[in-house]
Design a protein around this motif. Structure first.
Motif, PDB file in Angstrom:
ATOM      1  N   GLU A 112      62.051  47.701  19.718  1.00 34.03           N
ATOM      2  CA  GLU A 112      62.917  46.728  20.382  1.00 34.03           C
ATOM      3  C   GLU A 112      63.645  45.869  19.359  1.00 34.03           C
ATOM      4  O   GLU A 112      64.840  45.563  19.514  1.00 34.03           O
ATOM      5  CB  GLU A 112      62.111  45.836  21.326  1.00 34.03           C
ATOM      6  N   ARG A 113      62.932  45.468  18.331  1.00 31.99           N
ATOM      7  CA  ARG A 113      63.531  44.634  17.290  1.00 31.99           C
ATOM      8  C   ARG A 113      64.746  45.335  16.670  1.00 31.99           C
ATOM      9  O   ARG A 113      65.825  44.747  16.555  1.00 31.99           O
ATOM     10  CB  ARG A 113      62.477  44.340  16.222  1.00 31.99           C
ATOM     11  N   ASP A 114      64.576  46.591  16.302  1.00 29.18           N
ATOM     12  CA  ASP A 114      65.692  47.318  15.703  1.00 29.18           C
ATOM     13  C   ASP A 114      66.838  47.507  16.690  1.00 29.18           C
ATOM     14  O   ASP A 114      68.016  47.393  16.326  1.00 29.18           O
ATOM     15  CB  ASP A 114      65.217  48.679  15.181  1.00 29.18           C
ATOM     16  N   ALA A 115      66.500  47.782  17.934  1.00 28.75           N
ATOM     17  CA  ALA A 115      67.549  47.948  18.950  1.00 28.75           C
ATOM     18  C   ALA A 115      68.360  46.665  19.102  1.00 28.75           C
ATOM     19  O   ALA A 115      69.598  46.696  19.175  1.00 28.75           O
ATOM     20  CB  ALA A 115      66.920  48.348  20.282  1.00 28.75           C
ATOM     21  N   ARG A 116      67.686  45.538  19.132  1.00 28.29           N
ATOM     22  CA  ARG A 116      68.390  44.259  19.292  1.00 28.29           C
ATOM     23  C   ARG A 116      69.186  43.906  18.031  1.00 28.29           C
ATOM     24  O   ARG A 116      70.272  43.295  18.123  1.00 28.29           O
ATOM     25  CB  ARG A 116      67.394  43.149  19.639  1.00 28.29           C
ATOM     26  N   LEU A 117      68.694  44.267  16.873  1.00 24.25           N
ATOM     27  CA  LEU A 117      69.445  44.021  15.643  1.00 24.25           C
ATOM     28  C   LEU A 117      70.726  44.846  15.614  1.00 24.25           C
ATOM     29  O   LEU A 117      71.781  44.363  15.173  1.00 24.25           O
ATOM     30  CB  LEU A 117      68.573  44.346  14.425  1.00 24.25           C
ATOM     31  N   VAL A 118      70.650  46.085  16.083  1.00 21.63           N
ATOM     32  CA  VAL A 118      71.856  46.921  16.166  1.00 21.63           C
ATOM     33  C   VAL A 118      72.852  46.307  17.146  1.00 21.63           C
ATOM     34  O   VAL A 118      74.054  46.204  16.865  1.00 21.63           O
ATOM     35  CB  VAL A 118      71.511  48.359  16.580  1.00 21.63           C
ATOM     36  N   LYS A 119      72.353  45.883  18.310  1.00 21.86           N
ATOM     37  CA  LYS A 119      73.227  45.285  19.321  1.00 21.86           C
ATOM     38  C   LYS A 119      73.929  44.045  18.769  1.00 21.86           C
ATOM     39  O   LYS A 119      75.140  43.854  18.975  1.00 21.86           O
ATOM     40  CB  LYS A 119      72.408  44.919  20.556  1.00 21.86           C
ATOM     41  N   GLU A 120      73.194  43.203  18.087  1.00 20.84           N
ATOM     42  CA  GLU A 120      73.779  41.994  17.514  1.00 20.84           C
ATOM     43  C   GLU A 120      74.837  42.350  16.473  1.00 20.84           C
ATOM     44  O   GLU A 120      75.905  41.726  16.416  1.00 20.84           O
ATOM     45  CB  GLU A 120      72.694  41.118  16.883  1.00 20.84           C
ATOM     46  N   ALA A 121      74.551  43.348  15.633  1.00 23.97           N
ATOM     47  CA  ALA A 121      75.515  43.757  14.611  1.00 23.97           C
ATOM     48  C   ALA A 121      76.809  44.257  15.235  1.00 23.97           C
ATOM     49  O   ALA A 121      77.909  43.987  14.734  1.00 23.97           O
ATOM     50  CB  ALA A 121      74.899  44.835  13.725  1.00 23.97           C
ATOM     51  N   LEU A 122      76.705  44.982  16.339  1.00 23.38           N
ATOM     52  CA  LEU A 122      77.903  45.469  17.026  1.00 23.38           C
ATOM     53  C   LEU A 122      78.715  44.311  17.608  1.00 23.38           C
ATOM     54  O   LEU A 122      79.942  44.342  17.631  1.00 23.38           O
ATOM     55  CB  LEU A 122      77.515  46.447  18.131  1.00 23.38           C
ATOM     56  N   LYS A 123      78.026  43.270  18.076  1.00 18.83           N
ATOM     57  CA  LYS A 123      78.719  42.103  18.629  1.00 18.83           C
ATOM     58  C   LYS A 123      79.394  41.275  17.537  1.00 18.83           C
ATOM     59  O   LYS A 123      80.492  40.747  17.730  1.00 18.83           O
ATOM     60  CB  LYS A 123      77.730  41.211  19.389  1.00 18.83           C
ATOM     61  N   LYS A 124      78.735  41.156  16.394  1.00 18.10           N
ATOM     62  CA  LYS A 124      79.232  40.275  15.334  1.00 18.10           C
ATOM     63  C   LYS A 124      80.437  40.855  14.606  1.00 18.10           C
ATOM     64  O   LYS A 124      81.248  40.111  14.061  1.00 18.10           O
ATOM     65  CB  LYS A 124      78.118  39.992  14.317  1.00 18.10           C
ATOM     66  N   GLY A 125      80.542  42.170  14.526  1.00 12.55           N
ATOM     67  CA  GLY A 125      81.714  42.758  13.906  1.00 12.55           C
ATOM     68  C   GLY A 125      81.464  43.363  12.537  1.00 12.55           C
ATOM     69  O   GLY A 125      80.325  43.425  12.056  1.00 12.55           O
ATOM     70  N   PRO A 126      82.526  43.818  11.874  1.00 18.49           N
ATOM     71  CA  PRO A 126      82.422  44.620  10.648  1.00 18.49           C
ATOM     72  C   PRO A 126      81.613  43.991   9.526  1.00 18.49           C
ATOM     73  O   PRO A 126      80.991  44.705   8.742  1.00 18.49           O
ATOM     74  CB  PRO A 126      83.892  44.799  10.231  1.00 18.49           C
TER      75      PRO A 126
END
Length: 313
Positions: free
Chosen positions: A85-99
């Motif tokens: 779950e931690r990794d999934a949420r980190l990926v999601k946050e990275a996609l939201k934050k941008g390049p």
């Protein structure tokens, strides 16, 4: 009250990573009205005077302090989560934050085992009703998209077998792509993507070794201009070097909040795996222990929690 000493203590409490809550409670909680006025006058980086000589909080500093107060909470929450779950949420946050934080996706795709990455993909599907591959493809444009989709889709062989002749040949393939980077982006090259997204880490480490033997440089040194390719090579071939670099940059006071998050992310996600190797590499690279650096830079409960995780064996 020794105002000079207390000003220094309070300034330190508000500086660096995290906030020293104990000092704030002890000093501000016991201060008198006039003492707090002196504190406001003596800390222009926290308070500023308007045209009426009224001392008010610096709004930018308040926003920063909110982030600092949250660091301890965020670290504890991430530590308590299931790693998938931690990794999934980190990926999601990275996609939201941008390049600027897409490197986090590379980090997760390239430093987790095949089963851990598969678990993160399952967790992402469960949490967000999309696949990681789908969202990476949708949210990331340009040449990075093809590489990142391939990396998050990987399920690598993790055994020790390596074909040295193939590794040497693929070192040549990577060199050719890198030398022609002016005319064609290496991360859009199908052969480069195939090598980076399908080969085992043992095989890629052999490629890394042969590359240096043949050309006299590490691959990551030759791709400084291509950040995603550099991050990919480091994460796959020398992950402890990659993590040490992230930690060193995140411990600087002059970096943005997303960069500072690297400190929490790396320590929380690696404390149960290769933290001892990362500590050794950090000391070799920077000449100081990671614990000492954290102790000098971070504050309060956040610092104590990080040091506890770093000390785990």
């Amino acid at each position: 009250m020794a105002l000079t000493d207390d000003f220094k203590t309070l300034t330190n409490a508000f500086s660096g990573l995290g906030v020293d809550e104990k000092s704030l409670i002890s000093i501000l909680g016991n201060s008198q009205l006039e003492e707090r006025k002196c504190f406001r006058k003596g800390t222009p980086h926290l308070f500023k005077e308007d045209e009426r000589l009224f001392e008010r909080w610096n709004d930018d500093r308040v926003r920063l302090l909110k982030h600092e107060f949250m660091r301890f909470k965020n670290a504890v929450v991430l530590w308590a989560m299931h790693p998938w779950e931690r990794d999934a949420r980190l990926v999601k946050e990275a996609l939201k934050k941008g390049p600027e934080v897409h490197g986090v996706i590379v980090e997760i795709a390239c430093t987790r085992s095949s089963e851990e990455l598969l678990g993160a993909r399952k967790a992402y599907h469960s949490l967000f009703d999309h696949s990681i591959e789908e969202d990476v493809s949708y949210h990331i444009d340009g040449p990075e998209s093809k590489l990142l989709v391939a990396l998050v889709s990987a399920y690598r062989y993790e055994g020790p077998k390596v074909n040295k002749d193939t590794a040497k040949s693929e070192a040549q393939t990577l060199s050719h792509a890198i030398k022609n980077a002016d005319s064609s982006n290496p991360i859009e090259d199908d052969e480069v993507i195939r090598i980076l997204s399908t080969r085992s880490r043992a095989h890629l480490q052999e490629v890394y070794k042969h590359y240096k033997e043949i050309f006299g440089h590490n691959i990551d040194e030759d791709v400084d201009a291509n950040l995603r390719l550099k991050e990919t090579m480091l994460c796959l071939c020398t992950p402890q070097t990659y993590f040490s670099n992230v930690l060193e940059v995140s411990l600087r006071n002059d970096v943005d909040k997303n960069t500072k998050k690297g400190l929490t992310r790396v320590i929380v996600t690696r404390a149960d795996t290769d933290m001892n190797l990362i500590k050794e590499q950090y000391h070799n690279q920077y000449g100081v222990s990671l614990s000492s650096k954290i102790g000098d830079t971070a504050n309060g409960n956040y610092k104590d929690f990080l040091l506890t995780l770093v000390a785990r064996t």
